[in-house]
Design an enzyme around this catalytic site. Structure first.
Site, PDB file in Angstrom:
ATOM      1  N   GLY A  31       0.804  -1.218   0.000  1.00 29.49           N
ATOM      2  CA  GLY A  31       0.000   0.000   0.000  1.00 29.49           C
ATOM      3  C   GLY A  31       0.837   1.267   0.000  1.00 29.49           C
ATOM      4  O   GLY A  31       2.036   1.241  -0.246  1.00 29.49           O
ATOM      5  N   HIS A  37       4.234   1.489  -8.045  1.00 26.28           N
ATOM      6  CA  HIS A  37       3.164   0.478  -7.942  1.00 26.28           C
ATOM      7  C   HIS A  37       2.222   0.589  -9.143  1.00 26.28           C
ATOM      8  O   HIS A  37       1.787  -0.423  -9.695  1.00 26.28           O
ATOM      9  CB  HIS A  37       2.323   0.701  -6.681  1.00 26.28           C
ATOM     10  CG  HIS A  37       3.071   0.578  -5.389  1.00 26.28           C
ATOM     11  ND1 HIS A  37       3.297   1.643  -4.548  1.00 26.28           N
ATOM     12  CD2 HIS A  37       3.638  -0.506  -4.776  1.00 26.28           C
ATOM     13  CE1 HIS A  37       3.957   1.233  -3.482  1.00 26.28           C
ATOM     14  NE2 HIS A  37       4.181  -0.053  -3.588  1.00 26.28           N
ATOM     15  N   GLN A 153      14.259  -9.436  -3.983  1.00 25.58           N
ATOM     16  CA  GLN A 153      12.908  -9.985  -3.774  1.00 25.58           C
ATOM     17  C   GLN A 153      12.414 -10.669  -5.055  1.00 25.58           C
ATOM     18  O   GLN A 153      11.863 -11.772  -5.013  1.00 25.58           O
ATOM     19  CB  GLN A 153      11.960  -8.859  -3.379  1.00 25.58           C
ATOM     20  CG  GLN A 153      10.508  -9.271  -3.329  1.00 25.58           C
ATOM     21  CD  GLN A 153       9.627  -8.160  -2.763  1.00 25.58           C
ATOM     22  OE1 GLN A 153       9.532  -8.007  -1.571  1.00 25.58           O
ATOM     23  NE2 GLN A 153       9.005  -7.388  -3.631  1.00 25.58           N
ATOM     24  N   SER A 185       9.602   5.163  -3.642  1.00 29.17           N
ATOM     25  CA  SER A 185       9.428   4.215  -2.539  1.00 29.17           C
ATOM     26  C   SER A 185       8.466   4.825  -1.536  1.00 29.17           C
ATOM     27  O   SER A 185       8.468   6.045  -1.327  1.00 29.17           O
ATOM     28  CB  SER A 185      10.790   3.969  -1.870  1.00 29.17           C
ATOM     29  OG  SER A 185      10.603   3.416  -0.584  1.00 29.17           O
ATOM     30  N   SER A 186       7.653   3.969  -0.922  1.00 29.07           N
ATOM     31  CA  SER A 186       6.726   4.469   0.098  1.00 29.07           C
ATOM     32  C   SER A 186       7.510   5.111   1.238  1.00 29.07           C
ATOM     33  O   SER A 186       7.025   6.019   1.903  1.00 29.07           O
ATOM     34  CB  SER A 186       5.886   3.323   0.655  1.00 29.07           C
ATOM     35  OG  SER A 186       5.275   2.624  -0.406  1.00 29.07           O
TER      36      SER A 186
END
Ligand code: AMP
Length: 288
Positions: A31, A37, A153, A185-186
């Site tokens: 989120g 995203h 990842q 990036s968040s």
């Protein structure tokens, strides 16, 4: 757009979609969505009939002293962005929905999780692999889209998919950046003005390395690494460099010399840098 909070309902929808012959594309996220995203969602949108996005800040992948509780969250904003991108379904479970009391099964991908991020953040990839496999089993997508931003990842998920014979395709999208090159990036929202100004040095160091490697084909990677360290350390708000590393982008084996990289392989240059409590990672890939 549906918002589903229970595992049972998500599985039921997935079964109906499979029976109807629909192609399901899936984008797992924590989120606080940004353009990075959204690029993954756009890719999924183009290639599928139905796009699932999951929003779940996974406690299992955070270490005890990491930022799980203060990780940025804003579901209303995420919901609006997903609607704008034509997402069909957000899977937004609570923690106890995925990890009920007594939960005790974990996924461990060996070896490639012991270096780089995995070395600095023990247990991180166990948490990532576990939640991603659970999400794959719940949503049963035909493909899932991940970002190159989190290079290790992506490798871990590909390895898990291959090793466990999961019946889906993993797509890796390029990193989306701010105008000065900082990878979106968040966590960038945590940076203060001075840290934000300095943070572009990650990309600058990566591009510097890329240029040196292209100019000087027999370059000594150790001395190049030292130059990158100096460049990053020259920024006053940098408090620690966790690593700067050269690896094979397929299996993450360390690359000591560019001479050892075979044709059609990829060199991954990655780094992790701390600005006080804020830890940023970035990477670029050079194709041979
Ligand atoms: P996160 O919400 O940080 O767990 O990220 C969810 C997905 O978005 C992961 O596959 C990330 O690699 C990907 N992602 C995060 N930042 C970017 C970016 N700047 N560009 C492309 N993909 C990204």
């Amino acid at each position: 757009m549906k918002i589903i909070r229970s595992v049972g309902k998500a599985q039921k929808l997935s079964t109906q979609l499979h029976l109807a012959g629909k192609i399901i594309g899936f984008v797992p996220t924590m989120g606080y969505l940004h353009r990075g995203h959204l690029s993954l969602i756009k890719t999924a949108r183009k290639k599928s009939d139905v796009v699932f996005v999951s929003i779940f800040v996974n406690p299992l992948q955070f270490g005890p002293n990491e930022d799980y509780t203060c990780y940025p969250r804003n579901f209303k904003r995420d919901e609006k962005l997903c609607r704008q991108e034509g997402v069909d379904c957000i899977f937004y479970p609570e923690v106890k929905e995925l990890y009920p009391e007594g939960y005790s099964t974990y996924v461990n991908v060996d070896k490639i999780t012991e270096i780089l991020e995995g070395k600095i953040r023990p247990g991180h990839f166990k948490g990532v692999a576990t939640v991603v496999l659970k999400l794959f089993n719940i949503i049963r997508p035909h493909f899932a889209v991940f970002g190159q931003k989190d290079a290790q990842q992506a490798c871990v998920i590909k390895k898990m998919t291959e090793d466990l014979n999961l019946d889906l395709k993993i797509i890796v999208n390029p990193t989306v950046r701010e105008q000065d090159g900082l990878a979106m990036s968040s966590r960038n929202v945590y940076l203060n003005t001075m840290q934000r100004e300095d943070a572009f040095v990650l990309y600058k160091a990566l591009k510097f390395a890329e240029k040196q490697i292209k100019v000087e084909q027999k370059i000594d990677l150790n001395s190049l690494k030292k130059q990158m360290f100096s460049l990053v350390k020259s920024k006053s708000t940098v408090t620690k460099i966790d690593y700067i590393s050269f690896n094979n982008n397929r299996n993450l084996e360390p690359v000591e010399s560019v001479k050892k990289i075979r044709k059609s392989e990829e060199l991954l240059i990655s780094l992790a840098v701390r600005f006080g409590n804020i830890r940023l990672i970035d990477n670029i890939v050079i194709k041979y």
